[in-house]
Design a protein around this motif. Structure first.
Motif, short mmCIF file in Angstrom:
data_model
loop_
_atom_site.label_atom_id
_atom_site.label_comp_id
_atom_site.label_asym_id
_atom_site.label_seq_id
_atom_site.Cartn_x
_atom_site.Cartn_y
_atom_site.Cartn_z
N ALA A 39 13.15 -13.77 -4.70
CA ALA A 39 12.93 -12.76 -3.66
C ALA A 39 11.62 -13.00 -2.93
CB ALA A 39 12.96 -11.36 -4.27
N ALA A 40 10.59 -13.33 -3.68
CA ALA A 40 9.28 -13.54 -3.07
C ALA A 40 9.30 -14.72 -2.11
CB ALA A 40 8.23 -13.78 -4.16
N LEU A 41 9.95 -15.80 -2.50
CA LEU A 41 9.98 -16.98 -1.64
C LEU A 41 10.78 -16.71 -0.37
CD1 LEU A 41 9.19 -19.89 -1.19
CD2 LEU A 41 11.22 -20.59 -2.50
N ALA A 42 11.92 -16.05 -0.50
CA ALA A 42 12.71 -15.73 0.68
C ALA A 42 11.95 -14.81 1.63
CB ALA A 42 14.04 -15.08 0.26
N GLN A 43 11.25 -13.83 1.09
CA GLN A 43 10.48 -12.91 1.93
C GLN A 43 9.31 -13.63 2.60
OE1 GLN A 43 9.50 -9.15 -0.09
NE2 GLN A 43 11.29 -9.48 -1.40
N ALA A 44 8.66 -14.53 1.86
CA ALA A 44 7.54 -15.27 2.45
C ALA A 44 8.01 -16.13 3.62
CB ALA A 44 6.88 -16.14 1.39
N LEU A 45 9.15 -16.78 3.47
CA LEU A 45 9.68 -17.59 4.56
C LEU A 45 10.07 -16.73 5.76
CD1 LEU A 45 11.86 -20.11 2.51
CD2 LEU A 45 9.84 -20.66 3.88
N ALA A 46 10.68 -15.58 5.49
CA ALA A 46 11.09 -14.70 6.58
C ALA A 46 9.89 -14.19 7.36
CB ALA A 46 11.90 -13.53 6.02
N ALA A 47 8.74 -14.02 6.68
CA ALA A 47 7.55 -13.48 7.33
C ALA A 47 6.68 -14.56 7.96
CB ALA A 47 6.73 -12.68 6.32
N ALA A 48 6.93 -15.83 7.63
CA ALA A 48 6.05 -16.91 8.07
C ALA A 48 6.26 -17.20 9.56
CB ALA A 48 6.32 -18.16 7.26
N THR A 49 5.18 -17.57 10.20
CA THR A 49 5.22 -17.97 11.60
C THR A 49 4.86 -19.44 11.72
OG1 THR A 49 2.92 -17.25 11.87
CG2 THR A 49 4.66 -15.66 12.44
N SER A 50 5.12 -20.01 12.86
CA SER A 50 4.88 -21.43 13.07
C SER A 50 3.45 -21.81 12.70
CB SER A 50 5.15 -21.78 14.53
OG SER A 50 4.98 -23.16 14.75
N GLY A 51 3.32 -22.90 11.96
CA GLY A 51 2.01 -23.35 11.51
C GLY A 51 1.67 -22.94 10.10
N THR A 52 2.53 -22.12 9.47
CA THR A 52 2.30 -21.65 8.11
C THR A 52 2.94 -22.59 7.10
OG1 THR A 52 2.24 -19.34 8.83
CG2 THR A 52 2.67 -19.75 6.49
N CYS A 53 2.25 -22.84 5.99
CA CYS A 53 2.82 -23.51 4.84
C CYS A 53 3.13 -22.47 3.77
CB CYS A 53 1.87 -24.55 4.26
SG CYS A 53 1.86 -26.12 5.12
N VAL A 54 4.38 -22.42 3.36
CA VAL A 54 4.78 -21.56 2.25
C VAL A 54 4.89 -22.44 1.01
CG1 VAL A 54 6.56 -20.06 1.31
CG2 VAL A 54 5.99 -19.96 3.76
N VAL A 55 4.07 -22.13 -0.01
CA VAL A 55 4.02 -22.92 -1.23
C VAL A 55 4.89 -22.25 -2.29
CG1 VAL A 55 2.55 -23.88 -3.02
CG2 VAL A 55 1.69 -23.65 -0.69
N ALA A 56 5.94 -22.96 -2.72
CA ALA A 56 6.77 -22.47 -3.82
C ALA A 56 6.12 -22.92 -5.13
CB ALA A 56 8.18 -23.03 -3.71
N GLN A 57 5.79 -21.97 -5.96
CA GLN A 57 5.19 -22.33 -7.24
C GLN A 57 6.25 -22.89 -8.17
OE1 GLN A 57 2.89 -18.46 -7.80
NE2 GLN A 57 1.28 -19.97 -8.16
N SER A 58 5.80 -23.64 -9.16
CA SER A 58 6.69 -24.36 -10.06
C SER A 58 7.74 -23.42 -10.65
CB SER A 58 5.87 -25.00 -11.18
OG SER A 58 6.67 -25.84 -11.96
N GLY A 59 8.99 -23.88 -10.63
CA GLY A 59 10.08 -23.08 -11.16
C GLY A 59 11.39 -23.40 -10.48
#
Length: 392
Positions: A39-59
């Motif tokens: 859920a956290a990763l999907a929400q982070a991607l949905a909120a991200a704007t161009s130029g953002t790096c979303v880091v998925a932690q190990s798992g």
């Protein structure tokens, strides 16, 4: 040079800003967001704007993900990030224009596609894709996308899909990495790499090995172009590189093979049917294995296995500096060709007990040395089908 983060934003369950990681050259981020859990990763991607790096932690992540335009989804440095999507997902990861996927493993055992993109500069760096009921990595465009910037697949591997990597109408560069052991589950599967419908494909330093069908298939409709440089195409269970319907000229070729190594493929190391505008320079085509194939005009399979094949109206093809060696039936077979087929004096032909350069059913002049011309009725059997393309 790899780039480090400029800014870190902790959201959605991240434990801290300890993860920095490295980015491929050319990728920059205005900020980083760390996330852990589906859920956290999907929400982070949905909120991200161009130029953002979303880091998925190990798992392990089991939700289908969409990476928006200009956003990078990056696996935690030194971690193990596996994305597998939901059971009914069309694609495990969908990339928007200029989106980036880096440093993750994509497992698409149940999904149709591992990674999908519409072109427009989507990029994969250091990604491992396994599985995909349809295609492991697909770039698909229904419009005229030849003016879009290149999409890229760099230092990545694709295996175990129905088709490994496919580009339809999209300009794609593949640098290093491997497309291997993709599996046949239907009549239009088991291919390693496919380019069609006006795609522009560049393979450089890539291995395309041990696929169940053709290693690299290039369909010329829509002015498709391809260049294969320093590639290794080995031990595919059908033809190594196969071109059909290319529409180039000697001055403006649609296909270039430069220093390619095509070894131990079945039926043909390299073959072209109904194509014009091909240049093969340097490299080696060797050890092609005889196998059963449907012969043109005959109702039963025949055994064929030639290093380089020129078929069904193919012309304006030049071969220079290539070693043709130890292919089981003939080192080269020219059948029903048109004008402009040239084997330069720099071509090395080592036939052993097999045949050298065979020219048959061809009235146009073929420039080559030590040519064998079978008598009428004694020609070699030919298998040069128009291969059916995979569908999405």
């Amino acid at each position: 040079m790899a780039r480090r983060v400029l800014m870190c934003v902790v959201v959605l369950g991240a434990a801290g800003c300890g993860v920095r990681g490295e980015l491929p050259a050319g990728v920059t981020c205005s900020r980083w967001i760390q996330a852990s859990g589906d859920a956290a990763l999907a929400q982070a991607l949905a909120a991200a704007t161009s130029g953002t790096c979303v880091v998925a932690q190990s798992g392990k992540y089991q939700q289908a993900l969409t990476v928006p335009a200009g956003v990078a989804l990056v696996g935690e440095a030194g971690g193990a990030v596996e994305l597998s999507g939901s059971g009914d997902a069309s694609s495990v990861v969908s990339l928007g224009p200029r989106a980036v996927l880096a440093g993750v493993k994509v497992s698409a055992a149940a999904a149709g596609f591992g990674v999908s993109a519409g072109g427009q500069g989507a990029r994969l760096f250091g990604v491992s894709v396994s599985g995909g009921r349809k295609v492991g990595v697909i770039f698909w465009c229904e419009e005229d996308c030849r003016s879009d910037e290149f999409s890229e697949v760099v230092d990545s591997t694709v295996s175990g899909a129905s088709v490994g990597l496919m580009t339809r109408g999209v300009r794609v560069r593949v640098k290093n990495g491997a497309v291997s052991k993709n599996q046949s589950t239907s009549l239009r599967a088991g291919f390693g790499v496919v380019a069609e419908a006006g795609a522009v494909l560049e393979l450089d330093g890539t291995s395309v090995d041990e696929n169940d069908d053709v290693g690299v298939l290039i369909e010329g409709a829509g002015a498709t172009e391809a260049s294969l440089t320093n590639v290794s195409v080995r031990a595919n269970r059908s033809r190594g590189v196969w071109a059909q319907g290319l529409t180039g000229t000697a001055a403006a070729p649609r296909l270039r093979l430069v220093n390619a190594t095509l070894e131990r493929n079945v039926l043909a190391g390299f073959g072209a049917r109904g194509s014009t505008g091909i240049v093969v320079t340097g490299g080696r085509i060797a050890g092609t294995v005889v196998g059963p194939a449907q012969a043109d005009g005959l109702g039963q399979p025949v055994m064929v296995g030639d290093g380089l094949g020129v078929f069904s109206g193919t012309g304006e093809l030049r071969v220079e500096g290539v070693a043709l060696e130890a292919n089981q039936r003939a080192q080269a077979l020219v059948d029903s060709a048109t004008a402009g087929v040239v084997f330069a004096p720099t071509v090395s032909v080592t036939a052993g007990a097999a045949l050298g350069v065979v020219v048959q059913r061809t009235s146009a002049q073929v420039e080559a040395v030590n040519v064998t011309r079978p008598a009428p009725g004694a020609e070699l059997a030919v298998s040069a089908p128009a291969l059916a393309l995979p569908t999405r």
